[in-house]
Design an enzyme around this catalytic site. Structure first.
Site, PDB file in Angstrom:
ATOM      1  N   SER A 141       0.855  -1.196   0.000  1.00  0.00           N
ATOM      2  CA  SER A 141       0.000   0.000   0.000  1.00  0.00           C
ATOM      3  C   SER A 141       0.885   1.237   0.000  1.00  0.00           C
ATOM      4  O   SER A 141       2.050   1.182   0.405  1.00  0.00           O
ATOM      5  CB  SER A 141      -0.887   0.000   1.253  1.00  0.00           C
ATOM      6  OG  SER A 141      -1.544   1.236   1.425  1.00  0.00           O
ATOM      7  N   TYR A 154      -1.939  -0.603  10.583  1.00  0.00           N
ATOM      8  CA  TYR A 154      -2.126  -0.928   9.164  1.00  0.00           C
ATOM      9  C   TYR A 154      -0.879  -0.575   8.366  1.00  0.00           C
ATOM     10  O   TYR A 154      -0.392  -1.387   7.565  1.00  0.00           O
ATOM     11  CB  TYR A 154      -3.338  -0.171   8.612  1.00  0.00           C
ATOM     12  CG  TYR A 154      -3.564  -0.413   7.132  1.00  0.00           C
ATOM     13  CD1 TYR A 154      -4.079  -1.624   6.684  1.00  0.00           C
ATOM     14  CD2 TYR A 154      -3.255   0.562   6.188  1.00  0.00           C
ATOM     15  CE1 TYR A 154      -4.281  -1.852   5.329  1.00  0.00           C
ATOM     16  CE2 TYR A 154      -3.451   0.339   4.831  1.00  0.00           C
ATOM     17  CZ  TYR A 154      -3.971  -0.867   4.412  1.00  0.00           C
ATOM     18  OH  TYR A 154      -4.159  -1.099   3.077  1.00  0.00           O
TER      19      TYR A 154
END
Length: 246
Positions: A141, A154
């Site tokens: 990501s 995350y």
């Protein structure tokens, strides 16, 4: 890699990026193996792929269980004879402020986002080593590059995926011809945001809802780009952002 007659295993294939990738790669001639926990959704996707002339099988899979990934590979080899590509796509993003101590959500992210990737690699690696070829796509990501409020855990999981991908490339590509790619998208219009339970983070993300995000198909196209290269070419990282995201 010419995807015709290649076998691609995709985790988290029941929706979002995984679903779009399965549709794209099947259209390009790959035989796809659809892995996720939602068997009904997988079967619906399989029917759609087959109706469009593609090849697909369904394997109900929980990526947090190494035995499930090994069984998925076993069924893949039984059906198609080998596995050429793994798309490690399954992931969770229940963002929250650290002080809320949503430790159960932290653990789920570590289990799915990191351990799920490790389990997938461990399952396909013996076959790819034997074949001295293959391609592993890991879903990292843009969060691996930038912290944002609520994203501490995350972001940490996606940094882990990015660095693990680099380690895989250095250890496996020269010796075994196995290419590795880390896909690093910004905001994508998927159901990931629906997993957020922290009310404060939901409030902070209100403006993002109005932003034009990437579509799942954009990431599928990026994955296809990485795969559709000569074997001498390894696309290490694909960092892809929405035009409107700062």
């Amino acid at each position: 890699m010419d995807l015709k007659n290649k076998v691609v295993m995709i985790t988290g294939a029941s929706s979002g990026i995984g679903k779009a990738t399965a549709m794209k790669l099947a259209k390009e001639g790959a035989s796809v193996v659809l892995c996720a926990r939602s068997e009904d959704e997988l079967n619906t996707l399989k029917d759609k792929i087959v109706k469009n002339g593609g090849k697909a099988i369904v394997v109900k899979t929980d990526v947090t269980k190494s035995a499930d990934l090994k069984e998925a590979v076993s069924q893949t080899i039984k059906e198609y004879g080998s596995v050429d590509v793994l798309v490690n796509n399954a992931g969770l993003m229940p963002l929250s402020l650290i002080e809320k101590l949503k430790t159960d959500e932290w653990e789920k992210m570590v289990d799915v986002n990191i351990k799920g990737v490790l389990n997938g690699v461990a399952a396909v690696l013996p076959t790819m080593k034997k074949n001295k070829s293959g391609h592993i796509i890991n879903m990292s990501s843009s969060a691996a590059h930038n912290y944002f409020p609520g994203g501490a855990v995350y972001c940490a999981t996606k940094v882990a995926v990015k660095m693990f991908s680099e380690g895989l490339r250095k250890e496996l590509a020269p010796q075994y011809g196995i290419n590795i790619t880390s896909i690093e998208p910004g905001a994508v219009d998927t159901s990931l945001f629906e997993t957020i339970t922290d009310a404060d983070i939901k409030e902070k993300l209100k403006d993002m809802k109005e932003m034009t995000k990437l579509e799942a198909e954009d990431i599928a196209n990026a994955i296809f780009y990485a795969l559709n290269q000569p074997t001498r070419v390894n696309i290490n990282d694909v960092y892809i952002m929405p035009t409107e995201q700062g």
